[in-house]
Design a protein around this motif. Structure first.
Motif, mmCIF file in Angstrom:
data_model
loop_
_atom_site.group_PDB
_atom_site.id
_atom_site.type_symbol
_atom_site.label_atom_id
_atom_site.label_comp_id
_atom_site.label_asym_id
_atom_site.label_seq_id
_atom_site.Cartn_x
_atom_site.Cartn_y
_atom_site.Cartn_z
ATOM 1 N N ALA A 163 37.738 49.670 37.441
ATOM 2 C CA ALA A 163 38.102 48.542 38.301
ATOM 3 C C ALA A 163 39.394 47.958 37.759
ATOM 4 C CB ALA A 163 36.990 47.502 38.295
ATOM 5 N N VAL A 164 40.377 47.762 38.625
ATOM 6 C CA VAL A 164 41.675 47.281 38.166
ATOM 7 C C VAL A 164 42.094 46.018 38.920
ATOM 8 C CG1 VAL A 164 42.460 49.568 37.439
ATOM 9 C CG2 VAL A 164 42.918 48.798 39.756
ATOM 10 N N THR A 165 42.949 45.236 38.275
ATOM 11 C CA THR A 165 43.505 44.040 38.876
ATOM 12 C C THR A 165 44.605 44.429 39.862
ATOM 13 O OG1 THR A 165 43.056 42.738 36.900
ATOM 14 C CG2 THR A 165 44.744 41.888 38.380
ATOM 15 N N ALA A 166 44.644 43.749 40.996
ATOM 16 C CA ALA A 166 45.715 43.959 41.974
ATOM 17 C C ALA A 166 45.918 42.644 42.720
ATOM 18 C CB ALA A 166 45.356 45.077 42.944
ATOM 19 N N ASN A 167 47.163 42.309 43.005
ATOM 20 C CA ASN A 167 47.491 41.082 43.738
ATOM 21 C C ASN A 167 46.837 39.852 43.123
ATOM 22 O OD1 ASN A 167 48.972 42.616 45.651
ATOM 23 N ND2 ASN A 167 47.075 43.085 46.729
ATOM 24 N N ASN A 168 46.873 39.762 41.809
ATOM 25 C CA ASN A 168 46.296 38.632 41.059
ATOM 26 C C ASN A 168 44.794 38.468 41.264
ATOM 27 O OD1 ASN A 168 48.726 37.865 39.831
ATOM 28 N ND2 ASN A 168 49.350 36.786 41.694
ATOM 29 N N GLN A 169 44.130 39.509 41.720
ATOM 30 C CA GLN A 169 42.670 39.487 41.856
ATOM 31 C C GLN A 169 42.095 40.365 40.753
ATOM 32 O OE1 GLN A 169 41.988 40.929 45.804
ATOM 33 N NE2 GLN A 169 42.380 38.949 46.747
ATOM 34 N N ARG A 170 41.161 39.794 40.011
ATOM 35 C CA ARG A 170 40.551 40.514 38.899
ATOM 36 C C ARG A 170 39.216 41.118 39.327
ATOM 37 N NH1 ARG A 170 40.285 36.542 34.063
ATOM 38 N NH2 ARG A 170 39.584 38.430 33.065
ATOM 39 N N PRO A 171 38.878 42.272 38.781
ATOM 40 C CA PRO A 171 37.583 42.873 39.089
ATOM 41 C C PRO A 171 36.465 42.157 38.345
ATOM 42 C CG PRO A 171 38.784 44.254 37.557
ATOM 43 C CD PRO A 171 39.699 43.122 37.925
ATOM 44 N N LYS A 172 35.250 42.320 38.846
ATOM 45 C CA LYS A 172 34.099 41.785 38.131
ATOM 46 C C LYS A 172 32.940 42.766 38.265
ATOM 47 C CE LYS A 172 31.920 38.906 41.676
ATOM 48 N NZ LYS A 172 31.451 37.583 42.017
ATOM 49 N N MET A 173 32.035 42.661 37.288
ATOM 50 C CA MET A 173 30.853 43.522 37.276
ATOM 51 C C MET A 173 29.650 42.669 36.933
ATOM 52 S SD MET A 173 30.158 46.816 34.902
ATOM 53 C CE MET A 173 28.584 47.628 34.919
ATOM 54 N N VAL A 174 28.568 42.911 37.625
ATOM 55 C CA VAL A 174 27.314 42.235 37.329
ATOM 56 C C VAL A 174 26.334 43.296 36.856
ATOM 57 C CG1 VAL A 174 25.400 40.869 38.234
ATOM 58 C CG2 VAL A 174 27.737 40.454 39.063
ATOM 59 N N ILE A 175 25.878 43.147 35.611
ATOM 60 C CA ILE A 175 24.933 44.099 35.039
ATOM 61 C C ILE A 175 23.586 43.383 34.976
ATOM 62 C CG2 ILE A 175 24.319 45.486 33.037
ATOM 63 C CD1 ILE A 175 27.324 45.468 32.320
ATOM 64 N N MET A 176 22.641 43.916 35.687
ATOM 65 C CA MET A 176 21.299 43.328 35.731
ATOM 66 C C MET A 176 20.462 43.864 34.574
ATOM 67 S SD MET A 176 21.488 41.294 38.250
ATOM 68 C CE MET A 176 19.798 40.841 38.505
ATOM 69 N N PRO A 177 19.610 43.020 33.998
ATOM 70 C CA PRO A 177 18.727 43.497 32.937
ATOM 71 C C PRO A 177 17.778 44.567 33.490
ATOM 72 C CG PRO A 177 18.304 41.172 33.430
ATOM 73 C CD PRO A 177 19.421 41.627 34.319
ATOM 74 N N LYS A 178 17.541 45.593 32.712
ATOM 75 C CA LYS A 178 16.703 46.706 33.158
ATOM 76 C C LYS A 178 15.218 46.405 33.071
ATOM 77 C CE LYS A 178 20.242 48.930 34.200
ATOM 78 N NZ LYS A 178 20.672 48.785 35.549
ATOM 79 N N ASN A 179 14.852 45.325 32.426
ATOM 80 C CA ASN A 179 13.428 44.983 32.291
ATOM 81 C C ASN A 179 12.987 43.962 33.331
ATOM 82 O OD1 ASN A 179 14.661 42.693 31.412
ATOM 83 N ND2 ASN A 179 13.843 42.733 29.326
ATOM 84 N N GLY A 180 13.754 43.796 34.399
ATOM 85 C CA GLY A 180 13.359 42.867 35.452
ATOM 86 C C GLY A 180 13.714 41.430 35.147
ATOM 87 N N GLY A 181 14.494 41.194 34.113
ATOM 88 C CA GLY A 181 14.979 39.860 33.823
ATOM 89 C C GLY A 181 14.131 39.069 32.851
ATOM 90 N N SER A 182 13.085 39.637 32.290
ATOM 91 C CA SER A 182 12.271 38.870 31.332
ATOM 92 C C SER A 182 12.400 39.396 29.940
ATOM 93 C CB SER A 182 10.810 38.893 31.742
ATOM 94 O OG SER A 182 10.359 40.191 32.008
#
Length: 182
Positions: A163-182
């Motif tokens: 993922a790369v920055t373009a036009n002053n917009q930065r990429p983002k990533m959301v990594i979810m916990p693999k154990n369902g969040g607990s």
């Protein structure tokens, strides 16, 4: 004679598109998980394309599908407003470009019922590099993780998303916990 030539051209177009929309097996692996990739497409598997209009530019080998384009091949689907297929002199596909608001692609992951979902204003596929480039409000969802940005480059055979920055917009990533969040 003209009808036979037209049928031959349309048959060639469909056969070329059928064979060339193969997306090689691979994907991104999240930390601590087994790598999964979209299921491979058989070279013998037909591709069905629906659109409001098709233009075949014989001199360049380019095929342009316009208006509510739906591409089905096996269990993979692409929705776009326009799909352009470019071929070289040997009739081999060199690139496929889908545009829409957004263009959408989905494919089941290998050995799984989960789908890989991608959408962007433009989806460009280079079969020689096994590279999918998503541009313009690009988003890719793999399992529960999401990748967003102005440009996402998904190298299928290397299991890599960039993922790369373009036009002053930065990429983002959301990594979810693999154990369902607990």
């Amino acid at each position: 004679m003209k009808k036979k030539i037209t049928k031959l051209i349309l048959s060639t177009i469909l056969t070329t598109v059928i064979v060339s929309l193969t997306i090689p097996s691979s994907s991104v692996a999240s930390a601590g998980t087994k790598k999964q990739s979209p299921k491979a497409i058989s070279q013998d598997q037909p591709i069905q394309i629906e659109s409001d209009r098709v233009t075949f530019l014989q001199d360049s080998g380019q095929i342009i599908y316009q208006g509510h384009v739906i591409v089905h091949t096996g269990d993979k689907t692409l929705f776009a407003e326009e799909v352009t297929v470019n071929r070289n002199a040997q009739q081999k596909i060199t690139s496929i470009l889908a545009t829409g608001q957004p263009a959408k692609f989905s494919a089941p992951m290998q050995n799984s019922t989960e789908l890989l979902h991608a959408h962007a204003q433009n989806i460009d596929y280079d079969p020689s590099l096994s590279l999918l480039i998503l541009t313009g409000k690009a988003r890719l969802k793999h399992q529960q993780d999401t990748f967003e940005g102005p440009v996402l480059r998904y190298t299928l055979n290397e299991h890599k998303i960039e993922a790369v920055t373009a036009n002053n917009q930065r990429p983002k990533m959301v990594i979810m916990p693999k154990n369902g969040g607990s």
